[in-house]
Design a protein around this motif. Structure first.
Motif, PDB file in Angstrom:
ATOM      1  N   LEU A  48      26.744  62.205  84.706  1.00  0.00           N
ATOM      2  CA  LEU A  48      27.260  61.073  85.127  1.00  0.00           C
ATOM      3  C   LEU A  48      26.674  60.189  86.075  1.00  0.00           C
ATOM      4  N   LEU A  49      27.754  59.560  85.811  1.00  0.00           N
ATOM      5  CA  LEU A  49      26.832  58.105  86.780  1.00  0.00           C
ATOM      6  C   LEU A  49      27.652  58.629  88.064  1.00  0.00           C
ATOM      7  N   GLU A  50      27.104  57.206  88.925  1.00  0.00           N
ATOM      8  CA  GLU A  50      27.692  57.519  90.605  1.00  0.00           C
ATOM      9  C   GLU A  50      28.090  56.078  90.094  1.00  0.00           C
ATOM     10  N   TYR A  51      29.198  56.239  90.172  1.00  0.00           N
ATOM     11  CA  TYR A  51      29.705  54.570  90.628  1.00  0.00           C
ATOM     12  C   TYR A  51      30.367  54.006  91.323  1.00  0.00           C
ATOM     13  N   ASP A  52      30.571  54.113  92.330  1.00  0.00           N
ATOM     14  CA  ASP A  52      29.890  53.377  93.702  1.00  0.00           C
ATOM     15  C   ASP A  52      29.091  54.437  94.807  1.00  0.00           C
ATOM     16  N   PRO A  53      28.216  53.940  95.497  1.00  0.00           N
ATOM     17  CA  PRO A  53      27.368  54.962  96.405  1.00  0.00           C
ATOM     18  C   PRO A  53      27.912  55.375  97.700  1.00  0.00           C
ATOM     19  N   MET A  54      29.083  54.767  98.333  1.00  0.00           N
ATOM     20  CA  MET A  54      30.009  54.997  98.897  1.00  0.00           C
ATOM     21  C   MET A  54      30.870  55.469  98.902  1.00  0.00           C
ATOM     22  N   PRO A  55      30.873  56.955 100.099  1.00  0.00           N
ATOM     23  CA  PRO A  55      32.270  57.501  99.617  1.00  0.00           C
ATOM     24  C   PRO A  55      33.848  56.449  99.611  1.00  0.00           C
ATOM     25  N   ARG A  56      34.527  56.876  98.979  1.00  0.00           N
ATOM     26  CA  ARG A  56      35.738  56.580  99.437  1.00  0.00           C
ATOM     27  C   ARG A  56      36.771  57.695  99.772  1.00  0.00           C
ATOM     28  N   LYS A  57      36.987  56.924 100.725  1.00  0.00           N
ATOM     29  CA  LYS A  57      38.414  57.369 101.656  1.00  0.00           C
ATOM     30  C   LYS A  57      39.460  57.434 100.984  1.00  0.00           C
ATOM     31  N   SER A  67      31.784  59.322  87.539  1.00  0.00           N
ATOM     32  CA  SER A  67      31.685  59.153  86.138  1.00  0.00           C
ATOM     33  C   SER A  67      30.796  59.716  84.995  1.00  0.00           C
ATOM     34  N   TYR A  68      31.981  60.582  83.886  1.00  0.00           N
ATOM     35  CA  TYR A  68      31.044  61.355  83.128  1.00  0.00           C
ATOM     36  C   TYR A  68      31.527  60.478  81.696  1.00  0.00           C
ATOM     37  N   VAL A  69      29.971  60.373  81.408  1.00  0.00           N
ATOM     38  CA  VAL A  69      29.771  58.871  80.624  1.00  0.00           C
ATOM     39  C   VAL A  69      28.981  59.970  78.871  1.00  0.00           C
ATOM     40  N   GLU A  70      28.942  59.081  78.603  1.00  0.00           N
ATOM     41  CA  GLU A  70      28.692  59.429  76.808  1.00  0.00           C
ATOM     42  C   GLU A  70      26.694  58.212  77.002  1.00  0.00           C
ATOM     43  N   ASN A  71      26.032  58.983  77.319  1.00  0.00           N
ATOM     44  CA  ASN A  71      24.543  58.563  77.846  1.00  0.00           C
ATOM     45  C   ASN A  71      24.077  58.224  76.550  1.00  0.00           C
ATOM     46  N   SER A  72      23.381  57.205  75.615  1.00  0.00           N
ATOM     47  CA  SER A  72      22.939  57.102  73.910  1.00  0.00           C
ATOM     48  C   SER A  72      21.928  56.365  75.339  1.00  0.00           C
ATOM     49  N   ALA A  73      20.956  55.665  74.009  1.00  0.00           N
ATOM     50  CA  ALA A  73      19.451  54.470  74.218  1.00  0.00           C
ATOM     51  C   ALA A  73      19.687  53.421  74.509  1.00  0.00           C
ATOM     52  N   GLU A  74      21.321  53.114  73.538  1.00  0.00           N
ATOM     53  CA  GLU A  74      22.524  51.872  73.508  1.00  0.00           C
ATOM     54  C   GLU A  74      23.483  51.511  74.707  1.00  0.00           C
ATOM     55  N   SER A  75      23.669  52.332  75.066  1.00  0.00           N
ATOM     56  CA  SER A  75      25.269  52.196  75.992  1.00  0.00           C
ATOM     57  C   SER A  75      25.513  53.950  77.214  1.00  0.00           C
ATOM     58  N   ALA A  76      25.717  53.342  77.686  1.00  0.00           N
ATOM     59  CA  ALA A  76      26.488  54.549  78.507  1.00  0.00           C
ATOM     60  C   ALA A  76      28.127  53.806  78.199  1.00  0.00           C
ATOM     61  N   ARG A  78      31.867  55.184  79.408  1.00  0.00           N
ATOM     62  CA  ARG A  78      32.841  56.352  80.761  1.00  0.00           C
ATOM     63  C   ARG A  78      34.001  57.287  79.325  1.00  0.00           C
ATOM     64  N   TRP A  79      33.959  58.673  79.503  1.00  0.00           N
ATOM     65  CA  TRP A  79      35.110  59.019  79.138  1.00  0.00           C
ATOM     66  C   TRP A  79      35.952  59.394  80.798  1.00  0.00           C
ATOM     67  N   GLU A  80      35.318  59.353  81.721  1.00  0.00           N
ATOM     68  CA  GLU A  80      36.485  59.688  83.137  1.00  0.00           C
ATOM     69  C   GLU A  80      35.974  59.489  84.207  1.00  0.00           C
ATOM     70  N   SER A  81      36.674  59.017  84.766  1.00  0.00           N
ATOM     71  CA  SER A  81      36.259  59.238  86.685  1.00  0.00           C
ATOM     72  C   SER A  81      36.711  60.283  87.616  1.00  0.00           C
ATOM     73  N   PHE A  82      35.952  60.668  87.911  1.00  0.00           N
ATOM     74  CA  PHE A  82      35.875  61.826  89.266  1.00  0.00           C
ATOM     75  C   PHE A  82      35.563  61.617  90.587  1.00  0.00           C
ATOM     76  N   LEU A  83      36.471  61.869  91.503  1.00  0.00           N
ATOM     77  CA  LEU A  83      36.569  61.645  93.147  1.00  0.00           C
ATOM     78  C   LEU A  83      35.725  63.464  93.364  1.00  0.00           C
ATOM     79  N   VAL A  84      35.332  63.202  94.250  1.00  0.00           N
ATOM     80  CA  VAL A  84      34.992  64.935  93.927  1.00  0.00           C
ATOM     81  C   VAL A  84      34.570  65.507  96.056  1.00  0.00           C
ATOM     82  N   SER A  85      35.769  65.799  96.635  1.00  0.00           N
ATOM     83  CA  SER A  85      35.462  66.203  97.562  1.00  0.00           C
ATOM     84  C   SER A  85      34.367  66.319  98.285  1.00  0.00           C
TER      85      SER A  85
END
Length: 121
Positions: A48-57, A67-76, A78-85
């Protein structure tokens, strides 16, 4: 006697770390992580990468943004982005194709994430 406080935003009961843990506990993300590890021979990992440190209203509630990411030495990638209450156990998905926020149940029903095997499907 004081008047009761007006109803406001629900009190935060889930920390950002707890929200991330709940997200990574989803069976789809568990399966994606295992698949990424297997397909890359251990050179890439799901995370997971936090794509904005401020909570979204949204609809009067605050959500942590990941965002859920596939993370390798070259890049990250993004597969999908989520909002968690932060105030309950709700998890929403940002649908990139329609630019709308959908429920986890609708995402599972319409997007079939359990069948996903790569970043582009």
């Amino acid at each position: 006697m004081k008047d009761p406080a007006p109803p406001g935003e629900p009190k935060a009961i889930r920390t950002k770390e707890q929200g991330a843990a709940a997200l990574m506990a989803l069976p789809e993300l568990q399966a994606w992580s295992a698949l990424i590890e297997k397909n890359s021979g251990g050179k890439a990992h799901g995370g997971l990468l936090e794509y904005d440190p401020m909570p979204r209203k949204l609809n009067g509630k605050s959500y942590w943004q990941f965002s859920y990411v596939e993370n390798s030495a070259e890049s990250a990638l993004r597969w999908e982005s989520f909002l968690v209450s932060s105030s309950d156990d709700e998890i929403l998905v940002e649908d990139a194709s329609s630019d709308e926020v959908i429920s986890l149940a609708r995402w599972r029903r319409e997007k079939h994430p359990s069948k996903r095997t790569a970043i582009d499907n």
